[in-house]
Design a protein around this motif. Structure first.
Motif, mmCIF file in Angstrom:
data_model
loop_
_atom_site.group_PDB
_atom_site.id
_atom_site.type_symbol
_atom_site.label_atom_id
_atom_site.label_comp_id
_atom_site.label_asym_id
_atom_site.label_seq_id
_atom_site.Cartn_x
_atom_site.Cartn_y
_atom_site.Cartn_z
ATOM 1 N N GLY A 105 0.782 -1.225 0.000
ATOM 2 C CA GLY A 105 0.000 0.000 0.000
ATOM 3 C C GLY A 105 0.812 1.271 0.000
ATOM 4 O O GLY A 105 0.332 2.315 -0.469
ATOM 5 N N ASP A 106 2.034 1.210 0.529
ATOM 6 C CA ASP A 106 2.877 2.408 0.535
ATOM 7 C C ASP A 106 4.204 2.171 -0.184
ATOM 8 O O ASP A 106 5.205 2.816 0.116
ATOM 9 N N MET A 107 4.203 1.261 -1.152
ATOM 10 C CA MET A 107 5.424 0.891 -1.859
ATOM 11 C C MET A 107 5.766 1.915 -2.951
ATOM 12 O O MET A 107 5.014 2.078 -3.918
ATOM 13 N N PRO A 108 6.904 2.606 -2.849
ATOM 14 C CA PRO A 108 7.341 3.460 -3.954
ATOM 15 C C PRO A 108 7.701 2.600 -5.168
ATOM 16 O O PRO A 108 8.393 1.588 -5.038
ATOM 17 N N THR A 109 7.240 2.980 -6.322
ATOM 18 C CA THR A 109 7.482 2.192 -7.530
ATOM 19 C C THR A 109 8.958 1.983 -7.771
ATOM 20 O O THR A 109 9.395 0.878 -8.145
ATOM 21 N N GLU A 110 9.749 3.023 -7.550
ATOM 22 C CA GLU A 110 11.176 2.911 -7.820
ATOM 23 C C GLU A 110 11.871 1.935 -6.870
ATOM 24 O O GLU A 110 12.852 1.284 -7.237
ATOM 25 N N VAL A 111 11.362 1.804 -5.653
ATOM 26 C CA VAL A 111 11.924 0.836 -4.712
ATOM 27 C C VAL A 111 11.625 -0.588 -5.185
ATOM 28 O O VAL A 111 12.506 -1.455 -5.222
ATOM 29 N N TRP A 112 10.371 -0.829 -5.565
ATOM 30 C CA TRP A 112 9.991 -2.137 -6.110
ATOM 31 C C TRP A 112 10.860 -2.500 -7.315
ATOM 32 O O TRP A 112 11.416 -3.595 -7.388
ATOM 33 N N ASP A 113 10.993 -1.551 -8.242
ATOM 34 C CA ASP A 113 11.747 -1.809 -9.470
ATOM 35 C C ASP A 113 13.228 -2.066 -9.187
ATOM 36 O O ASP A 113 13.836 -2.957 -9.802
ATOM 37 N N GLN A 114 13.820 -1.312 -8.267
ATOM 38 C CA GLN A 114 15.244 -1.479 -7.986
ATOM 39 C C GLN A 114 15.526 -2.818 -7.314
ATOM 40 O O GLN A 114 16.512 -3.492 -7.643
ATOM 41 N N ILE A 115 14.668 -3.219 -6.382
ATOM 42 C CA ILE A 115 14.874 -4.501 -5.701
ATOM 43 C C ILE A 115 14.730 -5.660 -6.687
ATOM 44 O O ILE A 115 15.526 -6.607 -6.677
ATOM 45 N N PHE A 116 13.746 -5.582 -7.575
ATOM 46 C CA PHE A 116 13.595 -6.623 -8.588
ATOM 47 C C PHE A 116 14.757 -6.610 -9.573
ATOM 48 O O PHE A 116 15.223 -7.664 -10.018
ATOM 49 N N ALA A 117 15.250 -5.413 -9.916
ATOM 50 C CA ALA A 117 16.351 -5.313 -10.883
ATOM 51 C C ALA A 117 17.610 -5.999 -10.371
ATOM 52 O O ALA A 117 18.329 -6.665 -11.127
ATOM 53 N N VAL A 118 17.883 -5.869 -9.078
ATOM 54 C CA VAL A 118 19.092 -6.472 -8.511
ATOM 55 C C VAL A 118 18.851 -7.935 -8.144
ATOM 56 O O VAL A 118 19.562 -8.834 -8.593
ATOM 57 N N ASN A 119 17.834 -8.187 -7.334
ATOM 58 C CA ASN A 119 17.648 -9.534 -6.797
ATOM 59 C C ASN A 119 17.213 -10.532 -7.866
ATOM 60 O O ASN A 119 17.795 -11.624 -7.981
ATOM 61 N N CYS A 120 16.202 -10.185 -8.629
ATOM 62 C CA CYS A 120 15.594 -11.141 -9.552
ATOM 63 C C CYS A 120 16.253 -11.082 -10.939
ATOM 64 O O CYS A 120 16.739 -12.090 -11.445
ATOM 65 N N ARG A 121 16.274 -9.909 -11.529
ATOM 66 C CA ARG A 121 16.914 -9.761 -12.843
ATOM 67 C C ARG A 121 18.400 -10.073 -12.752
ATOM 68 O O ARG A 121 18.967 -10.740 -13.631
ATOM 69 N N GLY A 122 19.054 -9.609 -11.696
ATOM 70 C CA GLY A 122 20.486 -9.863 -11.536
ATOM 71 C C GLY A 122 20.799 -11.338 -11.409
ATOM 72 O O GLY A 122 21.770 -11.835 -11.985
ATOM 73 N N THR A 123 19.964 -12.059 -10.660
ATOM 74 C CA THR A 123 20.154 -13.508 -10.528
ATOM 75 C C THR A 123 19.957 -14.196 -11.872
ATOM 76 O O THR A 123 20.706 -15.107 -12.241
ATOM 77 N N MET A 124 18.943 -13.768 -12.628
ATOM 78 C CA MET A 124 18.715 -14.336 -13.962
ATOM 79 C C MET A 124 19.917 -14.093 -14.861
ATOM 80 O O MET A 124 20.409 -15.012 -15.537
ATOM 81 N N LEU A 125 20.417 -12.851 -14.887
ATOM 82 C CA LEU A 125 21.534 -12.524 -15.769
ATOM 83 C C LEU A 125 22.799 -13.275 -15.375
ATOM 84 O O LEU A 125 23.532 -13.777 -16.238
ATOM 85 N N MET A 126 23.048 -13.359 -14.081
ATOM 86 C CA MET A 126 24.234 -14.072 -13.619
ATOM 87 C C MET A 126 24.158 -15.535 -14.026
ATOM 88 O O MET A 126 25.148 -16.124 -14.501
ATOM 89 N N THR A 127 22.988 -16.115 -13.879
ATOM 90 C CA THR A 127 22.800 -17.511 -14.269
ATOM 91 C C THR A 127 22.963 -17.677 -15.774
ATOM 92 O O THR A 127 23.633 -18.607 -16.243
ATOM 93 N N ARG A 128 22.348 -16.797 -16.538
ATOM 94 C CA ARG A 128 22.435 -16.881 -17.998
ATOM 95 C C ARG A 128 23.875 -16.833 -18.485
ATOM 96 O O ARG A 128 24.276 -17.606 -19.358
#
Length: 266
Positions: A105-128
């Motif tokens: 309910g109080d999530m800043p969009t940029e915080v959501w995007d940055q956490i996903f960019a590092v944790n999720c996207r970064g893990t995908m890229l490292m694996t790839r």
């Protein structure tokens, strides 16, 4: 008889290797015979860990938010050691951005995007980027996830969602690349008292977690390093696509455990 938990002649990359779970895993894998690349955005911290391990370790600068940095880090490891047998995807976003990770309910969009960019996207890229090398060596991937990817919490909604996503990524990688000889598993810690966590985690919160932990105490980095090293080894050759909870039992019990535990044996 050969020790199947030995990592002799293996080459491992540990992301987030400068501290906490990552540094403990790097030291343990090195003791078991692996050459280790300690990869972290904090290059000075990674170098300190590598120097303490000795000549079988190198430090590699790695920013999981940068695709170029990921490619360069993988290339440096292959240049130094000639191959990759183990990838431990351990790094995750920390610091001020994670502190802003509250409820939806109080999530800043940029915080959501940055956490996903590092944790999720970064893990995908490292694996790839590592997969061609892991296919060549019939290697293993171990992802650090979290109990927060298994259970709801009142805060850290973005972090929790990334960890749940990485659990599914673990299954997808295991299914797609198992026929090529690559295993992929995950370890889900509960609360782990790393030096950073111990400094910032209030004592009354720690006591609450301990009360809900059948083991009675919260974990330490070695409680995660051990299952990671096991899953990376040939001793776990028949295990893939799994998420192993290493949380002292927090995730296994009914609500109200702490109250029941006080009276169960009266």
């Amino acid at each position: 008889m050969t020790d199947a938990t030995s990592l002799t002649d293996k080459v491992a990359i540990i992301t987030g290797g400068a501290g906490g779970i990552g540094s403990e895993t790097a030291r343990l894998m090195a003791r078991r015979g692996a050459k280790v690349a300690v990869a972290d955005i904090n290059l000075a911290g990674a170098q300190e860990v590598a120097d303490a391990i000795g000549e079988q370790a190198i430090a590699v600068e790695l920013d999981l938010g940068s695709e170029t940095s990921i490619r360069d880090a993988v290339a440096k490891v292959v240049e130094a050691f000639g191959k990759i047998d183990i990838l431990h995807n351990n790094a995750a976003l920390a610091g001020r951005t994670l502190a802003l990770d509250g409820s939806i309910g109080d999530m800043p969009t940029e915080v959501w995007d940055q956490i996903f960019a590092v944790n999720c996207r970064g893990t995908m890229l490292m694996t790839r980027e590592c997969l061609p090398h892991l296919i060549a060596t019939q290697g293993s991937i171990v992802n650090t996830v979290s109990g927060l990817g298994l259970q709801g919490h009142v805060r850290q909604a973005a972090y929790s969602a990334t960890k749940a996503a990485i659990m599914q990524m673990t299954r997808s990688i295991a299914t797609a690349y198992g026929p090529k000889g690559v295993r992929c598993n995950a370890v889900a810690p509960g609360l782990i008292l790393t030096p950073t966590t111990a400094k910032d985690f209030p004592d009354h919160w720690r006591r609450n977690v301990e009360a809900e932990t059948p083991r009675g105490i919260v974990g330490a980095p070695e409680d995660i390093a051990e299952p990671v090293a096991f899953l990376a080894s040939d001793a776990a050759r028949n295990i893939t696509g799994q998420t192993l909870a290493s949380d002292g039992g927090v995730s296994i019990h009914v609500p109200g455990f702490s109250s029941y535990a006080k009276t169960a044996w009266d």
